[in-house]
Design an enzyme around this catalytic site. Structure first.
Site, PDB file in Angstrom:
ATOM      1  N   TYR A 144      41.970  35.431  39.471  1.00  7.61           N
ATOM      2  CA  TYR A 144      42.954  35.735  38.439  1.00  7.61           C
ATOM      3  C   TYR A 144      42.235  36.424  37.291  1.00  7.61           C
ATOM      4  O   TYR A 144      41.196  35.955  36.826  1.00  7.61           O
ATOM      5  CB  TYR A 144      43.615  34.442  37.945  1.00  7.61           C
ATOM      6  CG  TYR A 144      44.598  34.647  36.811  1.00  7.61           C
ATOM      7  CD1 TYR A 144      45.789  35.362  37.004  1.00  7.61           C
ATOM      8  CD2 TYR A 144      44.354  34.117  35.538  1.00  7.61           C
ATOM      9  CE1 TYR A 144      46.693  35.537  35.966  1.00  7.61           C
ATOM     10  CE2 TYR A 144      45.264  34.286  34.500  1.00  7.61           C
ATOM     11  CZ  TYR A 144      46.434  34.996  34.714  1.00  7.61           C
ATOM     12  OH  TYR A 144      47.325  35.167  33.688  1.00  7.61           O
ATOM     13  N   ASP A 239      34.405  39.120  35.383  1.00  7.50           N
ATOM     14  CA  ASP A 239      35.369  38.422  34.540  1.00  7.50           C
ATOM     15  C   ASP A 239      34.824  37.017  34.309  1.00  7.50           C
ATOM     16  O   ASP A 239      34.988  36.124  35.141  1.00  7.50           O
ATOM     17  CB  ASP A 239      36.734  38.392  35.225  1.00  7.50           C
ATOM     18  CG  ASP A 239      37.776  37.670  34.370  1.00  7.50           C
ATOM     19  OD1 ASP A 239      37.384  37.076  33.344  1.00  7.50           O
ATOM     20  OD2 ASP A 239      38.960  37.703  34.734  1.00  7.50           O
ATOM     21  N   LYS A 267      38.520  32.237  26.376  1.00  5.87           N
ATOM     22  CA  LYS A 267      38.433  30.779  26.423  1.00  5.87           C
ATOM     23  C   LYS A 267      37.348  30.201  25.483  1.00  5.87           C
ATOM     24  O   LYS A 267      37.575  30.105  24.291  1.00  5.87           O
ATOM     25  CB  LYS A 267      38.306  30.313  27.868  1.00  5.87           C
ATOM     26  CG  LYS A 267      39.578  30.740  28.646  1.00  5.87           C
ATOM     27  CD  LYS A 267      39.799  30.098  29.995  1.00  5.87           C
ATOM     28  CE  LYS A 267      41.216  30.413  30.469  1.00  5.87           C
ATOM     29  NZ  LYS A 267      41.332  31.227  31.660  1.00  5.87           N
TER      30      LYS A 267
END
Ligand SMILES: *Cc1c(COP(=O)(O)O)cnc(C)c1O
Length: 429
Positions: A144, A239, A267
């Site tokens: 994702y 990522d 995050k």
């Protein structure tokens, strides 16, 4: 467990918010029942609107590596709030966070701050396409990378848990430029690049799969990605929105010793506030406006509150021994889980890299999206709900990672292991 308050808030939320939630993974759809509404949290514990307390291993889906409401972060954010919450002009704080990121992450020479992981990945993609003049991108099934159009193809947990086959609303001409391969499929990667390497702008990968549960890269896989992209003149994008500052202070690239061309972060670097970032070699990053022609902007980018939280988080993480401690605690928890599973004769496979871990109800080796999908999701459903009843809050999907924080104590962990044993017995019926 009393849930009346959460139930009535969920009813009310659904009147005003689609599905009652502002991000679909929160909806408990994969596990049945309604989401808990959280009223407060401190350290490793969260409290819901009915006053139930849980030991938390969701960690706001990864950012809270020092637990909830860490006093250093809360103090710093409160102090900054008094000085102003947004200026739409540069601040010294942004230099400090950027400098810390550049110092920590091996492949980053300059970094652009944005407000979410999604923004980071879609900006990195635009940059890669702008720099190479190519359209095609490669991603892996089950990875994702945020909800950007080009990236929402075979995109892991959120989409998987909801059973959405394909996302309507994505222009097919765009989606067709997204090529997907199974994670850890070295042969597939070699074949694809041999066939059309010169059309590929970039390959984007979670260097440790984290959005289909934890799926570590097989030895040599990241090195192979580095090699084929370099040969094809394509950019390699890591990522590291989850893994950055999670598996080591320099992220997965430091852990595995493989340097991508561009890195996406999010995050943890926001310390629990909305932040994302993308960075890489200066010669590539200088294609971004205002130096170059690839446009990317943000009203709240580099927001002083978010950046302050990020700086404090990185200060906490740069103390000696933090990652060793996280690793030990996570090992303690997973060993305890494994002992329970063995004792009860449950079929399960464990994966873990540092403080990110998963337990899949399958006997398959976990290497790809196809292997995680063999998990017994009905058993997970019962297990999840039993864990809640036992006071442990884990992600409401089999296909999500668990996250340890530095403020979980051995006592919290041992309580969790004991609770898990009871929950498993309940789930087995
Ligand atoms: C969470 C996540 C994103 C998206 O970040 P948001 O802040 O939710 O937009 C992108 N990539 C990975 C690997 C993620 O885990």
């Amino acid at each position: 467990m009393k849930r009346t308050q959460s139930e009535s808030l969920f009813q009310e939320a659904q009147q005003y918010i689609p599905g009652g939630v502002n991000s679909p993974v929160r909806a408990f759809k994969a596990v049945g029942g309604n989401p808990l509404f959280i009223s407060k949290a401190k350290g490793p514990r969260i409290t819901d609107a009915d006053g139930n307390e849980f030991i938390d291993y969701v960690s706001s889906w990864g950012p809270l590596i020092f637990g909830h409401a860490h006093p250093k972060i809360v103090d710093a954010v409160s102090r900054q709030a008094q000085l102003g919450t947004s200026f739409g002009a540069p601040t010294e704080l942004e230099i400090e966070l950027a400098q810390k990121v550049v110092d920590a992450v091996p492949s980053i020479e300059t970094v652009r701050l944005v407000s979410s992981g999604t923004e980071a990945t879609l900006s990195a993609l635009r940059l890669a396409r702008g720099v190479t003049g190519r359209d095609k991108i490669v991603k892996f099934e089950g990875c994702y990378h945020g909800h950007g159009d080009s990236l929402l193809v075979k995109a892991g947990s959120g989409v998987l848990s909801l059973g959405l086959p394909d996302c309507p609303g994505i222009v097919s001409d765009l989606a067709k430029n997204t090529l997907t391969l199974p994670y850890n499929d070295a042969k597939g990667v070699k074949e694809l690049f041999a066939k059309m390497g010169n059309e590929i702008a970039c390959l984007i990968v979670e260097p440790i799969g984290g959005n289909m549960g934890v799926v570590p890269p097989q030895p040599g896989f990241l090195e192979l990605l580095r090699k084929v992209t370099a040969e094809a003149g394509s950019l390699l994008i890591f990522d590291e929105v989850i893994t950055g500052f999670r598996v080591s202070y320099g992220g997965a690239q430091k852990l595995y010793g493989v340097s991508p061309d561009l890195t996406c972060l999010g995050k943890i670097i926001g310390g629990g506030l909305p932040v994302g970032a993308y960075g890489g070699r200066k010669e590539i990053m200088d294609h971004i406006a205002p130096v170059g022609a690839v446009y990317q902007a943000g009203t709240l980018s580099g927001n002083p509150l978010a950046v302050t939280a990020g700086i404090e988080m990185l200060n906490l993480l740069s103390q000696p021994g933090v990652y060793e401690d996280l690793d030990k605690k996570s090992e303690r928890l997973c060993n305890g889980y494994k002992a329970n599973v063995d004792k009860l004769g449950v079929t399960a496979t464990f994966t873990r890299v540092g403080s990110m871990f998963s337990m899949f109800f399958t006997d398959q080796e976990i290497i790809s999206f196809d292997s995680v999908k063999t998990s017994d999701t009905e058993l997970f459903k019962r297990y999840f709900n039993a864990m809640l009843e036992e006071g442990v809050y884990i992600a409401p999907s089999q296909f999500e990672a668990g996250f340890m924080s530095a403020v979980h104590t051995n006592d919290d962990i041992d309580q969790t292991i004991a609770a898990q044993s009871r929950a498993l017995q309940k789930a087995l019926g």
